[in-house]
Design an enzyme around this catalytic site. Sequence first.
Site, PDB file in Angstrom:
ATOM      1  NE  ARG A  40      -4.095   1.808   2.389  1.00 33.74           N
ATOM      2  CZ  ARG A  40      -4.505   2.705   3.029  1.00 33.74           C
ATOM      3  NH1 ARG A  40      -3.440   3.119   4.167  1.00 33.74           N
ATOM      4  NH2 ARG A  40      -5.264   3.640   2.827  1.00 33.74           N
ATOM      5  CB  ILE A  66      -5.507   5.858  -0.922  1.00 36.53           C
ATOM      6  CG1 ILE A  66      -5.342   4.443  -1.056  1.00 36.53           C
ATOM      7  CG2 ILE A  66      -5.068   6.260   0.507  1.00 36.53           C
ATOM      8  CD1 ILE A  66      -3.867   3.685  -0.890  1.00 36.53           C
ATOM      9  CB  SER A  67     -10.431   2.822  -0.102  1.00 34.02           C
ATOM     10  OG  SER A  67     -11.259   3.299  -1.351  1.00 34.02           O
ATOM     11  CD  GLN A  68     -11.075   3.431   7.322  1.00 28.29           C
ATOM     12  OE1 GLN A  68     -12.011   4.152   6.812  1.00 28.29           O
ATOM     13  NE2 GLN A  68     -11.079   3.040   8.692  1.00 28.29           N
ATOM     14  N   PRO A  69      -8.177   0.411   4.400  1.00 26.31           N
ATOM     15  CG  PRO A  69      -5.753   0.061   4.920  1.00 26.31           C
ATOM     16  CD  PRO A  69      -6.866   0.942   4.965  1.00 26.31           C
TER      17      PRO A  69
END
Length: 220
Positions: A40, A66-69
């Site tokens: 990431r 960027i999306s949260q994991p």
Amino acid sequence: MNFVEEPKFAARRRMMIAQLKTNKFAFAADVLDAISQVPRHLFCQPMYIASAYEDVTLPIAAKQTISQPSTVARQMSLLELKPGEKVLEIGTGSGYQTACLEALGAEVYSIERQKVLYDLTSALFKKLNVKVNNICGDGYLGMPEHAPFDKIIVTAGAFQFPPKLMAQLKVGGMMIIPVEDKSGVSNMYRVRRVDETHFDVDKLEECNFVPMLSGVNNAL
Ligand code: SAH
């Protein structure tokens, strides 16, 4: 994908996976395995690398995130993707989730409306050898020339169920999409295409996404 693994980041990534396993949602094992393969930190802006393996959204170009994991893990788990399935992703963004979908063995198509992000992320895909068919376009229109898709995953908050995306789902296929209601509250939805004219819609948890906007932004 191709990259040189660095022990420091590999260790942080393992800790992130261990943390994801304690989330209130149970994530699919194959999804966690795919996420564990994707660096990431290479999808983050340099100034945010220290936070790359925390479960947070981070700023990327064009005022996007960027999306949260845990969100990536949640949406991908709901998608029940099988290797070789054709998946359309709306909102390429940093390309992080795209790389996770590829790591899961899917045939990935992806659309981004911000030209600046499309350019940056396409170059990164090339560098890391992420195999994806990505375009700069309006996700509300889908990719009719590559339809139908087994699965569709939308990573921006829509204001309706986009009719053109529904039409590009295979019968038996599924779309995971955040949709905002009139009061401004967004929920995750699972849409299954039962036959040519029928869709089953499940309303899931509340969620928070950047808005899904129409048209392309060509500003660089
Ligand atoms: N999965 C991405 C999420 C990025 S945020 C990541 O982890 O990096 C959502 C993205 O959706 C933004 O990049 C935004 O520009 C894009 N987006 C919003 N509306 C869109 C549309 N109509 N078509 C394509 N992309 C769109």
